[in-house]
Design a protein around this motif. Structure first.
Motif, PDB file in Angstrom:
ATOM      1  N   ASN A  39       0.848  -1.190   0.000  1.00 53.08           N
ATOM      2  CA  ASN A  39       0.000   0.000   0.000  1.00 53.08           C
ATOM      3  C   ASN A  39       0.889   1.247   0.000  1.00 53.08           C
ATOM      4  O   ASN A  39       1.617   1.488   0.970  1.00 53.08           O
ATOM      5  CB  ASN A  39      -0.900  -0.004   1.227  1.00 53.08           C
ATOM      6  CG  ASN A  39      -1.858   1.170   1.268  1.00 53.08           C
ATOM      7  OD1 ASN A  39      -1.871   2.009   0.361  1.00 53.08           O
ATOM      8  ND2 ASN A  39      -2.660   1.260   2.307  1.00 53.08           N
ATOM      9  N   PRO A  40       0.817   2.062  -1.075  1.00 54.10           N
ATOM     10  CA  PRO A  40       1.705   3.219  -1.146  1.00 54.10           C
ATOM     11  C   PRO A  40       1.148   4.470  -0.472  1.00 54.10           C
ATOM     12  O   PRO A  40       1.869   5.457  -0.319  1.00 54.10           O
ATOM     13  CB  PRO A  40       1.825   3.454  -2.654  1.00 54.10           C
ATOM     14  CG  PRO A  40       0.468   3.048  -3.174  1.00 54.10           C
ATOM     15  CD  PRO A  40       0.029   1.892  -2.309  1.00 54.10           C
ATOM     16  N   ALA A  41      -0.126   4.437  -0.082  1.00 49.55           N
ATOM     17  CA  ALA A  41      -0.775   5.646   0.426  1.00 49.55           C
ATOM     18  C   ALA A  41      -0.380   5.903   1.874  1.00 49.55           C
ATOM     19  O   ALA A  41      -0.629   5.059   2.747  1.00 49.55           O
ATOM     20  CB  ALA A  41      -2.290   5.524   0.308  1.00 49.55           C
ATOM     21  N   PRO A  42       0.224   7.040   2.176  1.00 46.66           N
ATOM     22  CA  PRO A  42       0.572   7.330   3.567  1.00 46.66           C
ATOM     23  C   PRO A  42      -0.671   7.619   4.388  1.00 46.66           C
ATOM     24  O   PRO A  42      -1.661   8.143   3.885  1.00 46.66           O
ATOM     25  CB  PRO A  42       1.468   8.574   3.457  1.00 46.66           C
ATOM     26  CG  PRO A  42       1.024   9.246   2.190  1.00 46.66           C
ATOM     27  CD  PRO A  42       0.621   8.133   1.259  1.00 46.66           C
ATOM     28  N   ALA A  43      -0.626   7.275   5.661  1.00 47.41           N
ATOM     29  CA  ALA A  43      -1.714   7.611   6.573  1.00 47.41           C
ATOM     30  C   ALA A  43      -1.612   9.073   6.966  1.00 47.41           C
ATOM     31  O   ALA A  43      -0.529   9.670   6.948  1.00 47.41           O
ATOM     32  CB  ALA A  43      -1.648   6.734   7.817  1.00 47.41           C
ATOM     33  N   GLY A  50      -3.238   2.658   9.770  1.00 48.33           N
ATOM     34  CA  GLY A  50      -2.967   1.465  10.549  1.00 48.33           C
ATOM     35  C   GLY A  50      -1.947   1.701  11.644  1.00 48.33           C
ATOM     36  O   GLY A  50      -1.389   2.792  11.794  1.00 48.33           O
ATOM     37  N   ARG A  51      -1.685   0.660  12.396  1.00 45.62           N
ATOM     38  CA  ARG A  51      -0.849   0.743  13.597  1.00 45.62           C
ATOM     39  C   ARG A  51       0.559   1.257  13.295  1.00 45.62           C
ATOM     40  O   ARG A  51       1.116   2.047  14.069  1.00 45.62           O
ATOM     41  CB  ARG A  51      -0.772  -0.643  14.248  1.00 45.62           C
ATOM     42  CG  ARG A  51      -0.079  -0.655  15.602  1.00 45.62           C
ATOM     43  CD  ARG A  51      -0.104  -2.056  16.213  1.00 45.62           C
ATOM     44  NE  ARG A  51      -1.454  -2.547  16.435  1.00 45.62           N
ATOM     45  CZ  ARG A  51      -2.172  -2.283  17.529  1.00 45.62           C
ATOM     46  NH1 ARG A  51      -1.676  -1.538  18.496  1.00 45.62           N
ATOM     47  NH2 ARG A  51      -3.400  -2.778  17.646  1.00 45.62           N
ATOM     48  N   PRO A 140      -2.034   7.210  16.050  1.00 49.16           N
ATOM     49  CA  PRO A 140      -1.036   8.258  15.786  1.00 49.16           C
ATOM     50  C   PRO A 140       0.213   8.095  16.651  1.00 49.16           C
ATOM     51  O   PRO A 140       1.332   8.350  16.190  1.00 49.16           O
ATOM     52  CB  PRO A 140      -1.779   9.551  16.114  1.00 49.16           C
ATOM     53  CG  PRO A 140      -3.211   9.230  15.823  1.00 49.16           C
ATOM     54  CD  PRO A 140      -3.367   7.803  16.271  1.00 49.16           C
ATOM     55  N   TRP A 141       0.040   7.626  17.888  1.00 49.25           N
ATOM     56  CA  TRP A 141       1.191   7.431  18.779  1.00 49.25           C
ATOM     57  C   TRP A 141       1.938   6.148  18.428  1.00 49.25           C
ATOM     58  O   TRP A 141       3.170   6.119  18.469  1.00 49.25           O
ATOM     59  CB  TRP A 141       0.732   7.426  20.238  1.00 49.25           C
ATOM     60  CG  TRP A 141       0.308   8.783  20.704  1.00 49.25           C
ATOM     61  CD1 TRP A 141       1.100   9.814  21.125  1.00 49.25           C
ATOM     62  CD2 TRP A 141      -1.035   9.269  20.758  1.00 49.25           C
ATOM     63  NE1 TRP A 141       0.335  10.908  21.454  1.00 49.25           N
ATOM     64  CE2 TRP A 141      -0.977  10.610  21.243  1.00 49.25           C
ATOM     65  CE3 TRP A 141      -2.289   8.723  20.466  1.00 49.25           C
ATOM     66  CZ2 TRP A 141      -2.114  11.391  21.432  1.00 49.25           C
ATOM     67  CZ3 TRP A 141      -3.413   9.506  20.653  1.00 49.25           C
ATOM     68  CH2 TRP A 141      -3.323  10.814  21.126  1.00 49.25           C
ATOM     69  N   THR A 142       1.204   5.066  18.108  1.00 50.31           N
ATOM     70  CA  THR A 142       1.911   3.834  17.743  1.00 50.31           C
ATOM     71  C   THR A 142       2.686   4.034  16.444  1.00 50.31           C
ATOM     72  O   THR A 142       3.776   3.482  16.284  1.00 50.31           O
ATOM     73  CB  THR A 142       0.945   2.639  17.604  1.00 50.31           C
ATOM     74  OG1 THR A 142      -0.015   2.879  16.568  1.00 50.31           O
ATOM     75  CG2 THR A 142       0.225   2.367  18.914  1.00 50.31           C
TER      76      THR A 142
END
Length: 217
Positions: A39-43, A50-51, A140-142
């Protein structure tokens, strides 16, 4: 340990684990995406994702999988699905299922990952079970911790492995696209399961049944 920033340096030596060539992987993924595609899409830095995803500020493609079929299904589809107050089965919204498939994969090369399986493994990177058990609201923290661990295990760490939150008997893995060969993951000879088909839905419900869950009517 949410809201606690990583330390200046690793407190221990991260545990290296090699997943050998031929290791089976199981993946729930968008039916529009190749089973082996990273998956190339950044969160977003704060929302969704994801985690251990990459973000705009720390981009990298990734592939999540389970080392057993049930773990792969539970990690993706049972996230934040509560038990029914009346004791009935947990119902998965159909819209979140029908665009997905289940694929049987294998590693086409040895892959070295950071183990986050045990308390000692986690302590070596300054963490405890929170890192692999936190719910989505704390991702966001993990993710921030994952980026920090990646930086300090460069270049050898090609991913992480940890106990599945939703099926603790199984393991989850993330592979990093910028550290794995393009052909590191291959499809097996077993055909993918399309959840949009009647047979695919029946297969999925059979996997979900022990977890008191099924696809909503």
């Amino acid at each position: 340990m949410p809201n606690v920033p990583p330390p200046a340096a690793l407190p221990g030596t991260p545990t290296k684990v090699t997943l050998p060539e031929g290791t089976p992987l199981f993946r729930v993924h968008s039916s529009a995406r190749s089973a082996t595609a990273f998956n190339p899409a950044p969160a977003d830095r704060l929302y969704g994702g994801g985690r251990f995803d990459g973000t705009d500020g720390r981009p990298y493609s990734c592939l999540y999988a389970g080392l057993e079929p049930a773990g792969a299904v539970c990690e993706v589809l049972l996230r934040s699905v509560p038990f029914a107050a009346d004791g009935g089965p947990r119902l998965l919204p159909r819209a979140g299922v029908v665009r997905r498939s289940f694929s049987f994969l294998r590693l086409a090369a040895d892959v070295t990952v950071v183990s986050l399986m045990s308390g000692a493994d986690l302590a070596s990177v300054g963490q405890d079970a929170w890192l692999v058990q936190a719910e989505a609201a704390e991702y966001p923290w993990t993710r921030n911790w994952g980026h920090w661990i990646r930086d300090r295990t460069e270049p050898w760490a090609q991913g992480f492995v940890w106990p599945s939150k939703r099926e603790p008997a199984d393991r989850a893995v993330i592979l990093f696209g910028d550290r794995c060969a393009r052909d590191a993951v291959a499809e097996s000879e077993t055909s993918a399961v399309d959840f949009a088909t009647p047979d695919g839905e029946d297969w999925l419900n059979s996997v979900l049944a022990p977890y008191h869950a099924r696809v909503a009517p």
